[in-house]
Scaffold this motif. Structure first.
Motif, PDB file in Angstrom:
ATOM      1  N   UNK A 117       0.954  -1.290  -0.082  1.00 20.69           N
ATOM      2  CA  UNK A 117      -0.064   0.011   0.026  1.00 20.69           C
ATOM      3  C   UNK A 117       0.842   1.379  -0.138  1.00 20.69           C
ATOM      4  N   UNK A 118       1.938   1.068   0.773  1.00 18.48           N
ATOM      5  CA  UNK A 118       2.714   2.356   0.721  1.00 18.48           C
ATOM      6  C   UNK A 118       3.579   2.441  -0.517  1.00 18.48           C
ATOM      7  N   UNK A 119       3.878   1.579  -1.219  1.00 21.31           N
ATOM      8  CA  UNK A 119       4.442   1.403  -2.874  1.00 21.31           C
ATOM      9  C   UNK A 119       3.400   2.077  -3.432  1.00 21.31           C
ATOM     10  N   UNK A 120       2.320   1.712  -3.431  1.00 21.65           N
ATOM     11  CA  UNK A 120       1.075   2.251  -4.165  1.00 21.65           C
ATOM     12  C   UNK A 120       0.991   3.886  -3.973  1.00 21.65           C
ATOM     13  N   UNK A 121       1.218   4.039  -2.815  1.00 24.64           N
ATOM     14  CA  UNK A 121       1.042   5.632  -2.501  1.00 24.64           C
ATOM     15  C   UNK A 121       2.045   6.498  -3.296  1.00 24.64           C
ATOM     16  N   UNK A 124       1.295   6.375  -6.895  1.00 25.42           N
ATOM     17  CA  UNK A 124       0.426   7.478  -7.178  1.00 25.42           C
ATOM     18  C   UNK A 124       0.782   8.830  -7.093  1.00 25.42           C
ATOM     19  N   UNK A 125       1.750   8.982  -6.650  1.00 28.28           N
ATOM     20  CA  UNK A 125       2.558  10.499  -6.538  1.00 28.28           C
ATOM     21  C   UNK A 125       3.454  10.764  -7.772  1.00 28.28           C
ATOM     22  N   UNK A 126       3.594   9.754  -8.290  1.00 24.37           N
ATOM     23  CA  UNK A 126       4.604   9.791  -9.565  1.00 24.37           C
ATOM     24  C   UNK A 126       5.843   9.087  -9.564  1.00 24.37           C
ATOM     25  N   UNK A 127       5.999   8.152  -8.567  1.00 32.08           N
ATOM     26  CA  UNK A 127       7.159   7.494  -8.611  1.00 32.08           C
ATOM     27  C   UNK A 127       6.910   6.220  -9.551  1.00 32.08           C
ATOM     28  N   UNK A 128       7.950   5.414  -9.799  1.00 25.68           N
ATOM     29  CA  UNK A 128       8.051   4.358 -10.523  1.00 25.68           C
ATOM     30  C   UNK A 128       8.608   3.214  -9.805  1.00 25.68           C
ATOM     31  N   UNK A 129       7.719   1.896  -9.980  1.00 18.71           N
ATOM     32  CA  UNK A 129       8.508   0.807  -9.441  1.00 18.71           C
ATOM     33  C   UNK A 129       9.665   0.521 -10.187  1.00 18.71           C
ATOM     34  N   UNK A 130      10.776   0.044  -9.645  1.00 20.67           N
ATOM     35  CA  UNK A 130      12.097   0.000 -10.324  1.00 20.67           C
ATOM     36  C   UNK A 130      12.743  -1.663 -10.134  1.00 20.67           C
ATOM     37  N   UNK A 131      12.851  -2.057  -9.000  1.00 19.35           N
ATOM     38  CA  UNK A 131      13.484  -3.392  -8.765  1.00 19.35           C
ATOM     39  C   UNK A 131      12.938  -4.169  -7.580  1.00 19.35           C
ATOM     40  N   UNK A 132      12.511  -5.351  -7.874  1.00 22.74           N
ATOM     41  CA  UNK A 132      12.222  -6.365  -6.815  1.00 22.74           C
ATOM     42  C   UNK A 132      13.246  -7.086  -6.043  1.00 22.74           C
ATOM     43  N   UNK A 133      12.802  -7.206  -4.805  1.00 22.74           N
ATOM     44  CA  UNK A 133      13.912  -8.124  -4.178  1.00 22.74           C
ATOM     45  C   UNK A 133      13.290  -9.418  -3.756  1.00 22.74           C
ATOM     46  N   UNK A 134      13.982 -10.451  -3.482  1.00 24.43           N
ATOM     47  CA  UNK A 134      13.481 -11.834  -3.291  1.00 24.43           C
ATOM     48  C   UNK A 134      14.415 -12.377  -1.916  1.00 24.43           C
ATOM     49  N   UNK A 135      13.592 -13.080  -1.200  1.00 20.87           N
ATOM     50  CA  UNK A 135      14.019 -13.577  -0.029  1.00 20.87           C
ATOM     51  C   UNK A 135      14.519 -15.134  -0.485  1.00 20.87           C
ATOM     52  N   UNK A 136      15.753 -15.199  -0.440  1.00 26.42           N
ATOM     53  CA  UNK A 136      16.263 -16.616  -0.816  1.00 26.42           C
ATOM     54  C   UNK A 136      16.500 -17.392   0.534  1.00 26.42           C
ATOM     55  N   UNK A 257      10.111  -4.084  -2.831  1.00 26.21           N
ATOM     56  CA  UNK A 257      10.595  -3.569  -4.254  1.00 26.21           C
ATOM     57  C   UNK A 257      10.948  -2.026  -3.902  1.00 26.21           C
ATOM     58  N   UNK A 258      11.999  -1.719  -4.700  1.00 29.27           N
ATOM     59  CA  UNK A 258      12.494  -0.397  -4.884  1.00 29.27           C
ATOM     60  C   UNK A 258      11.721   0.549  -5.661  1.00 29.27           C
ATOM     61  N   UNK A 259      11.421   1.664  -5.198  1.00 27.39           N
ATOM     62  CA  UNK A 259      10.592   2.797  -5.913  1.00 27.39           C
ATOM     63  C   UNK A 259      11.401   3.987  -6.157  1.00 27.39           C
ATOM     64  N   UNK A 267      16.409   0.256 -12.900  1.00 26.10           N
ATOM     65  CA  UNK A 267      16.875  -1.228 -12.693  1.00 26.10           C
ATOM     66  C   UNK A 267      18.265  -0.834 -11.720  1.00 26.10           C
ATOM     67  N   UNK A 268      18.071  -0.315 -10.620  1.00 23.50           N
ATOM     68  CA  UNK A 268      19.162   0.317  -9.641  1.00 23.50           C
ATOM     69  C   UNK A 268      19.331  -0.464  -8.498  1.00 23.50           C
ATOM     70  N   UNK A 269      20.551  -1.149  -8.385  1.00 22.39           N
ATOM     71  CA  UNK A 269      20.864  -2.020  -7.209  1.00 22.39           C
ATOM     72  C   UNK A 269      20.762  -0.937  -5.973  1.00 22.39           C
ATOM     73  N   UNK A 270      20.187  -1.202  -4.950  1.00 24.50           N
ATOM     74  CA  UNK A 270      20.382  -0.536  -3.614  1.00 24.50           C
ATOM     75  C   UNK A 270      20.780  -1.312  -2.511  1.00 24.50           C
ATOM     76  N   UNK A 271      19.749  -2.135  -1.949  1.00 27.21           N
ATOM     77  CA  UNK A 271      20.056  -2.986  -0.809  1.00 27.21           C
ATOM     78  C   UNK A 271      20.504  -2.360   0.451  1.00 27.21           C
ATOM     79  N   UNK A 272      21.251  -3.131   1.439  1.00 21.76           N
ATOM     80  CA  UNK A 272      21.739  -2.852   2.742  1.00 21.76           C
ATOM     81  C   UNK A 272      20.078  -2.434   3.424  1.00 21.76           C
TER      82      UNK A 272
END
Length: 275
Positions: A117-121, A124-136, A257-259, A267-272
């Protein structure tokens, strides 16, 4: 009703802690460490309603790097609202302010929303979904001999920059990396360096309920599986869970996910830290 957005002062720390604990449930000891390390370094904004703190957000400096291209960026961290002020649109107002300012200053904004829901917020304000993270999730195999050593924050940051320099990634100042290592150590974690398969490797992780939680490493999923028994032995755990960028790992559950906002680099790597 008077709504105001302003920088936090030291007098606001008790109110910041109240909002933080309502949202994230961390201990007084952890919050004391966080603000000792980061107050005056991170930018902290408070939204007040009739003078009473209602929402907060912490903003760290960063850079988006893609080859020779380097863009100024801000990382939105630990934003939240007191329960009695929720569902009134105040956090949205605060985020609109942060995003409008970033646009004006030419800064990219980086988010790791804790919930869909926060991601959708933000989207909705103009940000873009960028990268998903997986839990291995990994069950340990046999142990291998491995000589490890604890990394300083400067050495970790240098190795990290070397490891991710061939992909779009977020480059952090040494001061932020210093906090990341302290944060990891607070939870009993270690930040390790070692040689494996002819290259210098690193990992940051901590033990939680007999599970080694790895927040960042330059090991591939296959290398992580090969060293799983050894790493579990080092941390005294029975299994591993690693948060990995989907560009590196296509196994496991999608968990976060990174927004990005105002960012031409994709397609930017963030993590930490996760949220």
């Amino acid at each position: 009703m008077n709504i105001d957005i302003r920088p936090a002062t030291k007098r606001d720390i008790p109110a910041l802690c109240e909002i933080w604990q309502a949202c994230f449930h961390d201990s007084d000891e952890y919050l004391k460490l966080f603000y000792e390390e980061n107050f005056g370094y991170a930018e902290i904004l408070i939204l007040t309603v009739n003078g009473e703190p209602a929402c907060m957000v912490h903003i760290f400096d960063a850079e988006l790097v893609d080859g020779k291209e380097c863009l100024s960026a801000k990382y939105k961290y630990a934003g939240g609202t007191l329960p009695k002020f929720r569902k009134k649109g105040y956090f949205r107002i605060l985020m609109e302010y942060v995003m409008k300012r970033a646009k004006k200053n030419g800064d990219a904004l980086i988010y790791k929303p804790a919930t869909r829901s926060l991601g959708n917020l933000f989207i909705g304000l103009g940000a873009q979904h960028d990268t998903d993270y997986r839990l291995l999730s990994i069950e340990p195999n046999e142990k291998h001999e491995l000589s490890v050593y604890d990394l300083s924050f400067t050495e970790y940051n240098r190795l990290r920059n070397e490891a991710f320099s061939d992909i779009p990634y977020v480059r952090w100042p040494d001061k932020y990396m210093r906090w990341c290592l302290k944060d990891n150590a607070f939870f009993g974690g270690r930040t390790l360096g070692f040689e494996f398969e002819g290259r210098r490797c690193f990992m940051m992780g901590y033990s939680e309920n007999s599970t080694l939680i790895i927040s960042e490493t330059n090991l591939t999923p296959e290398q992580l599986k090969a060293l799983s028994g050894t790493l579990c032995g080092l941390f005294g755990t029975k299994r591993i869970k690693a948060y990995m960028d989907e560009s590196i790992c296509d196994e496991g559950e999608k968990v976060i996910a990174t927004v990005l906002y105002n960012a031409p680099i994709k397609h930017t790597y963030v993590n930490l830290l996760l949220i």
